[in-house]
Design an enzyme around this catalytic site. Structure first.
Site, PDB file in Angstrom:
ATOM      1  N   VAL A 114       0.859  -1.178   0.000  1.00 10.48           N
ATOM      2  CA  VAL A 114       0.000   0.000   0.000  1.00 10.48           C
ATOM      3  C   VAL A 114       0.897   1.230   0.000  1.00 10.48           C
ATOM      4  O   VAL A 114       1.874   1.288   0.751  1.00 10.48           O
ATOM      5  CB  VAL A 114      -0.930   0.031   1.234  1.00 10.48           C
ATOM      6  CG1 VAL A 114      -1.806   1.275   1.216  1.00 10.48           C
ATOM      7  CG2 VAL A 114      -1.778  -1.235   1.293  1.00 10.48           C
ATOM      8  N   CYS A 115       0.592   2.180  -0.873  1.00 12.10           N
ATOM      9  CA  CYS A 115       1.295   3.459  -0.888  1.00 12.10           C
ATOM     10  C   CYS A 115       2.802   3.252  -1.070  1.00 12.10           C
ATOM     11  O   CYS A 115       3.239   2.575  -1.991  1.00 12.10           O
ATOM     12  CB  CYS A 115       0.975   4.216   0.403  1.00 12.10           C
ATOM     13  SG  CYS A 115       1.443   5.954   0.421  1.00 12.10           S
ATOM     14  N   THR A 116       3.619   3.817  -0.168  1.00  4.57           N
ATOM     15  CA  THR A 116       5.080   3.716  -0.296  1.00  4.57           C
ATOM     16  C   THR A 116       5.615   2.361   0.123  1.00  4.57           C
ATOM     17  O   THR A 116       6.824   2.134   0.069  1.00  4.57           O
ATOM     18  CB  THR A 116       5.777   4.813   0.532  1.00  4.57           C
ATOM     19  OG1 THR A 116       5.280   4.781   1.871  1.00  4.57           O
ATOM     20  CG2 THR A 116       5.522   6.191  -0.069  1.00  4.57           C
ATOM     21  N   THR A 134       1.859   3.399  -6.675  1.00  2.00           N
ATOM     22  CA  THR A 134       2.155   4.004  -5.387  1.00  2.00           C
ATOM     23  C   THR A 134       1.405   5.326  -5.313  1.00  2.00           C
ATOM     24  O   THR A 134       0.725   5.714  -6.265  1.00  2.00           O
ATOM     25  CB  THR A 134       3.670   4.204  -5.191  1.00  2.00           C
ATOM     26  OG1 THR A 134       3.926   4.555  -3.823  1.00  2.00           O
ATOM     27  CG2 THR A 134       4.214   5.297  -6.104  1.00  2.00           C
TER      28      THR A 134
END
Length: 335
Positions: A114-116, A134
């Site tokens: 998730v995300c970074t 991202t």
């Protein structure tokens, strides 16, 4: 075939992670289990782990209790999910977690971020030559640090084989719902989304931004008021002359300024906003397609169909079958 129950999900936590990157997917898996385990056989077993175990502070300040990585020795892991987040503008991938991911990921059925969290998977070498998503603010940095990763800058989530990755924060919930659908079918995922009061189960191919929000990010909000008015009047006359009048400008000056500020023509924005509204209506309501076409400014069902085929490669009816909260196709066996 659905996975053998319970499906063991390991979520990796670390200092300064984004709280929702972890707890959003965690709640989705818990909600799916609570709603669909009437026979006493849970759909998911979730474990939150960190390098050393114990309390791990999130970037929001709330600490999360975790087990150490050593507690996972000898355990089969179906899905490994890495949360995102960091304290500043530079992402630091904890070496202990990177080494552990490199070791254990090949033994998991699938791996997700998730995300970074994508930076951690990339540091472990899992994303080399693969597509990944991202958070939009981190796309350029991920490309710079890991040029071998094919970063999709716009998608909510991306699946490349057994590797899944998503944009930031709430997109982790979209990712979790997609994983649930992959395991147990559309109905379980949709009912989980409704249980969580997530009104749209967004497809991975949808943009991280709505059309007006994306435009406002490019033009510093100059036409924010106009976009709000457009969204509230999609079934009205939205030709350039009417938009220019609403913006208090001459038609030629407006058209030229709008393109310079937003990067697209007024007509293109109108079409995109009307398409978004039609998609939301198909996903969230049971209105007839003819009524949706009229309410969103497409006029006729045939016009709506043409736009869907040109922009999405599918018909409104087929889109509704795939993404409507009211759709309840047969569950996969065992779900």
């Amino acid at each position: 075939m659905p996975p053998t129950r319970p499906c063991r999900i390991v979520l990796l936590a670390y200092q300064d992670m984004n709280l929702l990157d972890l707890t959003g997917p965690l709640q989705a898996f818990a909600s799916a289990t609570r709603r669909h385990s009437a026979d006493g056989s849970p759909l998911y077993e979730t474990i939150v782990a960190s390098a050393e175990g114990g309390l791990v502070a999130s970037s929001a300040g709330l600490a999360v209790m975790t087990v150490p990585l050593t507690a996972l020795d000898g355990l089969d892991i179906d899905t490994l999910l890495v949360a995102g987040g960091c304290a500043g503008d530079t992402y630091f991938a904890p070496p202990a977690l990177v080494d552990w991911i490199r070791l254990r990921a090949p033994m998991a059925r699938r791996v997700a971020s998730v995300c970074t969290g994508a930076f951690m998977l990339a540091a472990a070498g899992l994303l080399d030559g693969r597509r990944a998503a991202t958070h939009w603010e981190w796309v350029a940095r991920l490309r710079r640090l890991h040029p071998q990763v094919q970063v999709d800058e716009d998608k909510i989530y991306v699946r490349d084989g057994q590797l899944w990755s998503s944009a930031g924060v709430s997109a982790g919930i979209d990712l979790a719902l997609a994983l649930i659908e992959d395991d147990y079918g559309h109905r379980v995922a949709i009912e989980t989304a409704r249980q969580m009061v997530v009104f749209m189960k967004r497809a991975g191919g949808q943009s991280q931004f709505s059309a007006p929000l994306s435009a406002q990010a490019r033009e510093n909000g100059r036409f924010a008021g106009l976009h709000a008015w457009m969204a509230a009047n999609l079934d009205n006359d939205l030709r350039v002359e009417r938009l220019a009048e609403q913006a208090g400008m001459g038609a030629r000056t407006f058209a030229r300024t709008y393109v310079a500020q937003t990067g697209c023509t007024p007509a293109a924005m109108v079409e995109t906003m009307r398409l978004e509204a039609a998609r939301r209506a198909l996903e969230e309501s049971e209105q007839p397609i003819k009524a949706i076409a009229a309410a969103t400014g497409h006029g006729t069902e045939q016009n709506l169909r043409r736009v869907f085929l040109r922009r999405l490669g599918t018909t409104p009816g087929d889109y509704r079958k795939c993404f409507s909260a009211a759709s309840t196709p047969t569950l996969s066996s065992g779900a």
